[in-house]
Design a protein around this motif. Structure first.
Motif, PDB file in Angstrom:
ATOM      1  N   ILE A 194       0.844  -1.203   0.000  1.00 40.09           N
ATOM      2  CA  ILE A 194       0.000   0.000   0.000  1.00 40.09           C
ATOM      3  C   ILE A 194       0.877   1.250   0.000  1.00 40.09           C
ATOM      4  CG2 ILE A 194      -1.734   1.319   1.261  1.00 40.09           C
ATOM      5  CD1 ILE A 194      -2.865  -1.244   2.302  1.00 40.09           C
ATOM      6  N   SER A 195       1.857   1.291   0.917  1.00 35.30           N
ATOM      7  CA  SER A 195       2.635   2.526   1.007  1.00 35.30           C
ATOM      8  C   SER A 195       3.547   2.686  -0.207  1.00 35.30           C
ATOM      9  CB  SER A 195       3.416   2.615   2.314  1.00 35.30           C
ATOM     10  OG  SER A 195       3.886   1.382   2.733  1.00 35.30           O
ATOM     11  N   LEU A 196       4.002   1.572  -0.775  1.00 40.06           N
ATOM     12  CA  LEU A 196       4.843   1.658  -1.978  1.00 40.06           C
ATOM     13  C   LEU A 196       4.049   2.274  -3.124  1.00 40.06           C
ATOM     14  CD1 LEU A 196       7.517   0.906  -3.361  1.00 40.06           C
ATOM     15  CD2 LEU A 196       6.561  -1.332  -3.835  1.00 40.06           C
ATOM     16  N   LEU A 197       2.857   1.738  -3.364  1.00 41.20           N
ATOM     17  CA  LEU A 197       2.049   2.248  -4.473  1.00 41.20           C
ATOM     18  C   LEU A 197       1.611   3.689  -4.217  1.00 41.20           C
ATOM     19  CD1 LEU A 197      -0.080  -0.903  -5.321  1.00 41.20           C
ATOM     20  CD2 LEU A 197       1.832   0.076  -6.606  1.00 41.20           C
ATOM     21  N   TYR A 202      -6.467  -9.266  13.530  1.00 41.68           N
ATOM     22  CA  TYR A 202      -6.465  -8.660  12.204  1.00 41.68           C
ATOM     23  C   TYR A 202      -6.967  -7.216  12.273  1.00 41.68           C
ATOM     24  CZ  TYR A 202      -5.804 -13.513  11.101  1.00 41.68           C
ATOM     25  OH  TYR A 202      -5.297 -14.782  11.081  1.00 41.68           O
ATOM     26  N   VAL A 203      -7.924  -6.976  13.151  1.00 43.73           N
ATOM     27  CA  VAL A 203      -8.403  -5.609  13.323  1.00 43.73           C
ATOM     28  C   VAL A 203      -7.261  -4.738  13.835  1.00 43.73           C
ATOM     29  CG1 VAL A 203     -10.022  -4.125  14.542  1.00 43.73           C
ATOM     30  CG2 VAL A 203     -10.773  -6.348  13.722  1.00 43.73           C
ATOM     31  N   VAL A 204      -6.487  -5.289  14.788  1.00 43.17           N
ATOM     32  CA  VAL A 204      -5.341  -4.551  15.324  1.00 43.17           C
ATOM     33  C   VAL A 204      -4.342  -4.260  14.209  1.00 43.17           C
ATOM     34  CG1 VAL A 204      -3.319  -4.767  16.812  1.00 43.17           C
ATOM     35  CG2 VAL A 204      -5.576  -5.348  17.699  1.00 43.17           C
ATOM     36  N   VAL A 205      -4.046  -5.277  13.377  1.00 40.86           N
ATOM     37  CA  VAL A 205      -3.107  -5.075  12.269  1.00 40.86           C
ATOM     38  C   VAL A 205      -3.637  -3.990  11.331  1.00 40.86           C
ATOM     39  CG1 VAL A 205      -2.158  -6.139  10.184  1.00 40.86           C
ATOM     40  CG2 VAL A 205      -2.115  -7.382  12.341  1.00 40.86           C
ATOM     41  N   PHE A 206      -4.939  -3.984  11.086  1.00 39.28           N
ATOM     42  CA  PHE A 206      -5.530  -2.979  10.209  1.00 39.28           C
ATOM     43  C   PHE A 206      -5.352  -1.568  10.796  1.00 39.28           C
ATOM     44  CE2 PHE A 206      -9.127  -0.176   9.369  1.00 39.28           C
ATOM     45  CZ  PHE A 206      -9.051  -0.085   7.982  1.00 39.28           C
ATOM     46  N   VAL A 207      -5.632  -1.421  12.080  1.00 35.83           N
ATOM     47  CA  VAL A 207      -5.537  -0.084  12.686  1.00 35.83           C
ATOM     48  C   VAL A 207      -4.077   0.381  12.702  1.00 35.83           C
ATOM     49  CG1 VAL A 207      -6.025   1.305  14.730  1.00 35.83           C
ATOM     50  CG2 VAL A 207      -7.601  -0.489  14.066  1.00 35.83           C
ATOM     51  N   ILE A 208      -3.156  -0.566  12.987  1.00 40.45           N
ATOM     52  CA  ILE A 208      -1.731  -0.219  12.943  1.00 40.45           C
ATOM     53  C   ILE A 208      -1.367   0.270  11.544  1.00 40.45           C
ATOM     54  CG2 ILE A 208       0.592  -1.203  12.976  1.00 40.45           C
ATOM     55  CD1 ILE A 208      -0.296  -3.014  15.250  1.00 40.45           C
ATOM     56  N   ALA A 209      -1.874  -0.437  10.517  1.00 35.90           N
ATOM     57  CA  ALA A 209      -1.579  -0.055   9.142  1.00 35.90           C
ATOM     58  C   ALA A 209      -2.143   1.338   8.857  1.00 35.90           C
ATOM     59  CB  ALA A 209      -2.178  -1.074   8.170  1.00 35.90           C
ATOM     60  N   TRP A 210      -3.354   1.575   9.317  1.00 30.43           N
ATOM     61  CA  TRP A 210      -3.983   2.887   9.100  1.00 30.43           C
ATOM     62  C   TRP A 210      -3.099   3.993   9.675  1.00 30.43           C
ATOM     63  CZ3 TRP A 210      -6.092   7.081  11.713  1.00 30.43           C
ATOM     64  CH2 TRP A 210      -6.978   7.868  10.979  1.00 30.43           C
ATOM     65  N   GLN A 211      -2.487   3.698  10.853  1.00 29.85           N
ATOM     66  CA  GLN A 211      -1.665   4.711  11.494  1.00 29.85           C
ATOM     67  C   GLN A 211      -0.315   4.886  10.796  1.00 29.85           C
ATOM     68  OE1 GLN A 211      -0.549   3.962  15.577  1.00 29.85           O
ATOM     69  NE2 GLN A 211       0.177   6.044  15.862  1.00 29.85           N
ATOM     70  N   PHE A 212       0.305   3.791  10.335  1.00 30.65           N
ATOM     71  CA  PHE A 212       1.699   3.884   9.900  1.00 30.65           C
ATOM     72  C   PHE A 212       1.900   3.940   8.390  1.00 30.65           C
ATOM     73  CE2 PHE A 212       2.244   2.453  14.272  1.00 30.65           C
ATOM     74  CZ  PHE A 212       3.198   3.370  14.689  1.00 30.65           C
ATOM     75  N   VAL A 213       0.876   3.590   7.595  1.00 31.93           N
ATOM     76  CA  VAL A 213       1.037   3.673   6.149  1.00 31.93           C
ATOM     77  C   VAL A 213       1.465   5.084   5.705  1.00 31.93           C
ATOM     78  CG1 VAL A 213      -0.314   3.739   4.020  1.00 31.93           C
ATOM     79  CG2 VAL A 213      -0.288   1.670   5.399  1.00 31.93           C
ATOM     80  N   PHE A 265       3.399   7.241   7.098  1.00 33.80           N
ATOM     81  CA  PHE A 265       4.825   7.437   7.335  1.00 33.80           C
ATOM     82  C   PHE A 265       5.641   6.732   6.257  1.00 33.80           C
ATOM     83  CE2 PHE A 265       8.767   5.761   9.180  1.00 33.80           C
ATOM     84  CZ  PHE A 265       9.432   6.949   9.391  1.00 33.80           C
ATOM     85  N   HIS A 266       5.291   5.483   5.955  1.00 37.83           N
ATOM     86  CA  HIS A 266       6.062   4.728   4.975  1.00 37.83           C
ATOM     87  C   HIS A 266       5.819   5.268   3.570  1.00 37.83           C
ATOM     88  CE1 HIS A 266       7.619   1.939   7.915  1.00 37.83           C
ATOM     89  NE2 HIS A 266       6.426   1.944   8.467  1.00 37.83           N
ATOM     90  N   THR A 267       4.592   5.774   3.328  1.00 35.10           N
ATOM     91  CA  THR A 267       4.314   6.422   2.055  1.00 35.10           C
ATOM     92  C   THR A 267       5.262   7.593   1.848  1.00 35.10           C
ATOM     93  OG1 THR A 267       2.001   5.817   2.275  1.00 35.10           O
ATOM     94  CG2 THR A 267       2.514   7.535   0.696  1.00 35.10           C
ATOM     95  N   LEU A 268       5.480   8.332   2.926  1.00 38.08           N
ATOM     96  CA  LEU A 268       6.378   9.490   2.875  1.00 38.08           C
ATOM     97  C   LEU A 268       7.788   9.044   2.490  1.00 38.08           C
ATOM     98  CD1 LEU A 268       5.999  12.502   3.541  1.00 38.08           C
ATOM     99  CD2 LEU A 268       6.946  12.038   5.786  1.00 38.08           C
ATOM    100  N   PRO A 273      13.447  -1.529  -8.688  1.00 36.05           N
ATOM    101  CA  PRO A 273      14.866  -1.769  -8.374  1.00 36.05           C
ATOM    102  C   PRO A 273      15.533  -0.553  -7.730  1.00 36.05           C
ATOM    103  CG  PRO A 273      14.370  -2.424 -10.631  1.00 36.05           C
ATOM    104  CD  PRO A 273      13.157  -1.732 -10.116  1.00 36.05           C
ATOM    105  N   GLN A 274      15.164   0.649  -8.176  1.00 36.64           N
ATOM    106  CA  GLN A 274      15.801   1.841  -7.627  1.00 36.64           C
ATOM    107  C   GLN A 274      15.383   2.090  -6.174  1.00 36.64           C
ATOM    108  OE1 GLN A 274      18.100   3.826  -8.942  1.00 36.64           O
ATOM    109  NE2 GLN A 274      18.226   2.627 -10.818  1.00 36.64           N
ATOM    110  N   LEU A 275      14.227   1.532  -5.804  1.00 35.41           N
ATOM    111  CA  LEU A 275      13.721   1.764  -4.439  1.00 35.41           C
ATOM    112  C   LEU A 275      14.231   0.716  -3.463  1.00 35.41           C
ATOM    113  CD1 LEU A 275       9.984   2.787  -4.922  1.00 35.41           C
ATOM    114  CD2 LEU A 275      11.858   4.195  -4.098  1.00 35.41           C
ATOM    115  N   ARG A 276      15.171  -0.137  -3.920  1.00 34.00           N
ATOM    116  CA  ARG A 276      15.630  -1.250  -3.097  1.00 34.00           C
ATOM    117  C   ARG A 276      15.971  -0.817  -1.667  1.00 34.00           C
ATOM    118  NH1 ARG A 276      20.697  -3.839  -4.984  1.00 34.00           N
ATOM    119  NH2 ARG A 276      20.278  -2.275  -6.581  1.00 34.00           N
ATOM    120  N   TYR A 277      16.758   0.257  -1.559  1.00 32.26           N
ATOM    121  CA  TYR A 277      17.216   0.652  -0.211  1.00 32.26           C
ATOM    122  C   TYR A 277      16.100   1.285   0.596  1.00 32.26           C
ATOM    123  CZ  TYR A 277      21.595  -0.729  -2.025  1.00 32.26           C
ATOM    124  OH  TYR A 277      22.575  -1.490  -2.579  1.00 32.26           O
ATOM    125  N   THR A 278      15.202   1.955  -0.096  1.00 33.38           N
ATOM    126  CA  THR A 278      14.048   2.509   0.616  1.00 33.38           C
ATOM    127  C   THR A 278      13.198   1.375   1.174  1.00 33.38           C
ATOM    128  OG1 THR A 278      14.062   4.172  -1.109  1.00 33.38           O
ATOM    129  CG2 THR A 278      12.222   4.213   0.427  1.00 33.38           C
TER     130      THR A 278
END
Lengths: 435, 304
Positions: free
Chosen positions: B96-99, B165-176, B178-181, B215-220
């Motif tokens: 999700i955050s990659l796309l 799974y609900v917990v994983v979803f809420v964690i994703a909602w919070q942290f996606v 940051f990783h998108t950034l 490939p260019q995003l490997r390190y990210t």
């Protein structure tokens, strides 16, 4: 060399910054006697707050500074503070296992030893409530708010709709379950996520089936005490009630601290609600017309056929308590003692409690009950508590914190069917020797 | 997180020898690190060898806490839950955050606007997020009532098979966000010339994504994954407020298990043992990931 001095200066600056920080954390304390008290927000907060305010203006040299904290946060804060020697002079507590822990660690002093005549401290309280503050025959804590027995609240509108009476036996209760379900009404509201509301069911059932001796053996850490047939039978009855759909759908997602469980009762979604008497003031606060229109009913927990326990027995919290910290200075202890003798449960204190819908655990207030806004309810609670042959402290407070944590976790698994009643008894038996 | 800083530290150390700022500049930070990280760490290790309930006298326990913790089914359950959260969090958050990162990095005013919206959850505290979701997920008064959809009235947080799974979803909602950034920044680093060349050769958007962007995003990806994995070991506040570890022990992950053992069951020795276990696992994961990454280190502009 220049680098050397610069390095030293930087290190010194860094160290100074750290010291300043730690010093800032360590300083506190008001003027006056230096005595302070920590209590809980909500509930009887206003009574306690105004009692200290008027005490301080009348006794500036024995002033006590009061601070208020949220329930769960307080439970953890107070233990850490007591352990670190930073406890307040007056410590708010529940009696039972927690108080015993404090006594064993020498962190609280017997209140009876602070005064010449103990009777002037203890005479006004109901003995059954006072008992919870007694450890090894000495009074360590005094009640500071209302009695909190667990009652069966019900919605009269919904009972009228199906033409039923509140249950007086367990069989009647089980018969009501399908009748309410047919009408699309949940029989019972419960805040399962908070876990402790589930405990009330186990406490009452064990008491009704086997009497108070069953839990007395558990508290005394007798090996195998949890495998008593009464505990197993209570577990089976809980499973029967859950399987019959006795509790509202999704009850495990409902948190009691948000008031969503009580809301189910007064929004006509659930017919009954097993809860401590503190539910009354909060319903009065959220849905006053529900009470004033006479829709709220209340009764005692049903009896169980062939049960050994006295149906007049109750469970809950006899009250909350003040204990005096052993780390307090002589001057602070003096202020605390004087407040406990003269300020606590004074006439105005009792009046404020009654106004807010709480019943103080003091003797001879029957007549004053009738002049309040809710005379029937307050008299009911008072008589129930004053006449109960046994008033059992909530198990999570009566047991050691470690056993209490295991109890709540295992009980939740019993409710959800992850654990059978036998497995529950076994799992709890394994906590027995641990102390 | 630590290792990321560590590898940068050694780089700047090399820079200092070439006439960069003196290491003395780091002194205040080192003092704080020592006082607030190393000293407590040593204390926790020491506490793992005693019995202590927080207020009574401490008594020597030897290795009893360690053998208790390592054989306790509750610990194994907590570790297993943590592993699940790490794996599921990575699987949900990374694509999700990659796309989203790639999308937001593109040009266009509307994308900037959308980008701002995506980043909103980053502004909220975990406690606020947990309280909001708890209210939304309430089966009787939550979103089922708000949206009038009966199918949403599930026992989201009260069903053992669902809660994690609900917990994983809420964690994703919070942290996606940051990783998108992170990914957005990574994408903007890729030289435009690569895409221009690919376009001349007739590569479409999808080919460009798989042959240049990814490939260019490997390190990210490695950085983001390290933060995500090690971060999963510290998710505490959100779960504490959302479920408190329940129903039963269905969401009692390692950090929460440590906290409840220490501050709810009052077994400070056992809780300290769990804390040491957490630190060791976190360090091992972070070190392992960065080793693996540096082992495979090549030019960031490979193929340029």
């Amino acid at each position: 060399m220049a680098l050397g001095t610069r390095r030293a200066a930087l290190l010194a600056a860094g160290a100074a910054a750290v010291l300043t920080l730690s010093a800032a954390c360590g300083t506190s304390g008001p003027g006056g006697s230096g005595a302070n008290a920590w209590a809980l927000t909500g509930g009887d907060e206003q009574t306690i707050r105004s009692s200290f305010e008027s005490w301080n203006s009348d006794h500036p040299d024995h002033a006590i500074n009061a601070e208020f904290f949220a329930n769960d946060a307080y439970k953890q804060k107070i233990r850490t503070s007591i352990g670190a020697g930073g406890a307040p002079t007056l410590i708010f507590g529940w009696g039972g296992g927690t108080l015993r822990d404090w006594v064993d660690a020498g962190k609280v002093v017997p209140i009876s030893e602070l005064v010449e005549d103990e009777t002037e401290l203890t005479d006004r309280f109901l003995p059954s409530v006072l008992d919870t503050g007694v450890v090894d025959g000495k009074t360590y804590a005094l009640p500071n708010n209302g009695m909190q027995p667990v009652l069966l609240y019900y919605n009269k509108k919904l009972f009228d709709r199906i033409g039923a009476e509140p249950p007086s036996t367990w069989d009647e209760l089980m018969d009501l379950v399908p009748r309410f379900q047919e009408e699309g009404i949940a029989p019972f509201a419960i805040g399962g996520q908070s876990r402790w509301p589930q405990l009330m069911w186990l406490e009452y059932l064990v008491d009704r089936i086997g009497g108070p001796e069953v839990f007395d053996a558990i508290v005394a850490n007798e090996p195998g005490a949890w495998s008593h047939p009464a505990v197993k039978r209570a577990g089976e009855m809980i499973r029967e009630l859950v399987d019959a759909g006795g509790f509202i759908k999704g009850y495990n997602s409902i948190a009691a601290d948000s008031g969503a469980d009580a809301a189910l009762l007064y929004t006509d979604k659930a017919a009954m609600y097993l809860m401590g008497s503190w539910a009354y003031p909060s319903i009065k606060d959220s849905a006053p017309e529900f009470i004033s229109d006479g829709h709220l009913g209340y009764t005692t927990f049903p009896t169980v056929e062939d049960g050994k326990g006295d149906p007049a027995n109750i469970v809950g919290n006899p009250a909350n308590y003040w204990a005096v910290s052993a780390d307090a200075s002589e001057k602070e202890k003096e202020a605390a003692t004087q407040y406990l003798t003269e300020g606590l449960m004074s006439d105005s204190y009792v009046d404020t409690l009654l106004e807010n819908g709480s019943v103080p655990p003091v003797k001879g207030i029957d007549k004053r009950l009738s002049t309040t806004d809710d005379p029937d309810y307050l008299s009911f609670v008072y008589d129930l508590a004053a006449q109960a042959p046994n008033f059992e402290l909530s198990w999570d407070q009566a047991l050691s914190p470690k056993q209490a944590d295991a109890l709540l976790t295992n009980l939740e698994q019993l409710f959800s069917g992850q654990m059978s009643p036998e497995q529950f008894c076994e799992a709890m038996d394994s906590t027995i020797e641990q102390k | 997180m630590t290792t990321v800083t560590d590898s940068r530290l050694s780089d700047s150390g090399a820079g200092a020898r070439r006439g960069g700022p003196s290491p003395v500049m780091a002194a205040p930070a080192l003092v704080f690190f020592g006082v607030f990280a190393l000293v407590p760490l040593v204390g926790v290790v020491a506490l793992s060898f005693v019995y202590w309930d927080g207020i009574s006298e401490m008594t020597w326990a030897g290795l009893a806490n360690w053998s208790d913790v390592l054989t306790d089914p509750a610990t194994l359950n907590a570790i297993w839950l943590s592993v699940q959260v790490i794996v599921f969090s990575w699987l949900v958050q990374t694509p999700i955050s990659l796309l989203l990162g790639v999308f937001v990095a593109g040009r266009g005013r509307y994308r900037a606007l959308l980008g701002v919206l995506y980043f909103l959850p980053m502004l909220l505290s975990s406690a606020a997020i947990a309280i909001a979701f708890k209210a939304l997920l309430d089966p009787n008064f939550g979103m089922s009532l708000a949206f009038g959809a009966e199918s949403l009235a599930k026992d989201w947080l009260g069903d053992e098979s669902l809660a994690l799974y609900v917990v994983v979803f809420v964690i994703a909602w919070q942290f996606v966000p940051f990783h998108t950034l992170l990914y957005q920044a990574g994408v903007r680093q890729i030289p435009a010339s690569l895409y221009e060349a690919a376009q001349l050769d007739g590569a479409g958007t999808i080919r460009q994504f798989f042959h240049i962007t990814l490939p260019q995003l490997r390190y990210t990806i490695i950085t983001s994954s390290t933060l995500m994995t090690v971060g999963s070991l510290t998710y505490f506040d959100l779960v504490f407020v959302l479920t408190g570890g329940g129903p039963g022990d269905a969401t009692r992950m390692l950090p929460l298990h440590m906290y409840l053992t220490g501050f709810s069951s009052d077994e400070m020795g056992k809780a300290s043992t769990l804390a040491v276990l957490l630190v060791v696992t976190g360090l091992a994961l972070a070190l392992g990931l960065s080793r693996w990454a540096s082992f495979r280190r090549g030019s960031q502009l490979e193929g340029a």
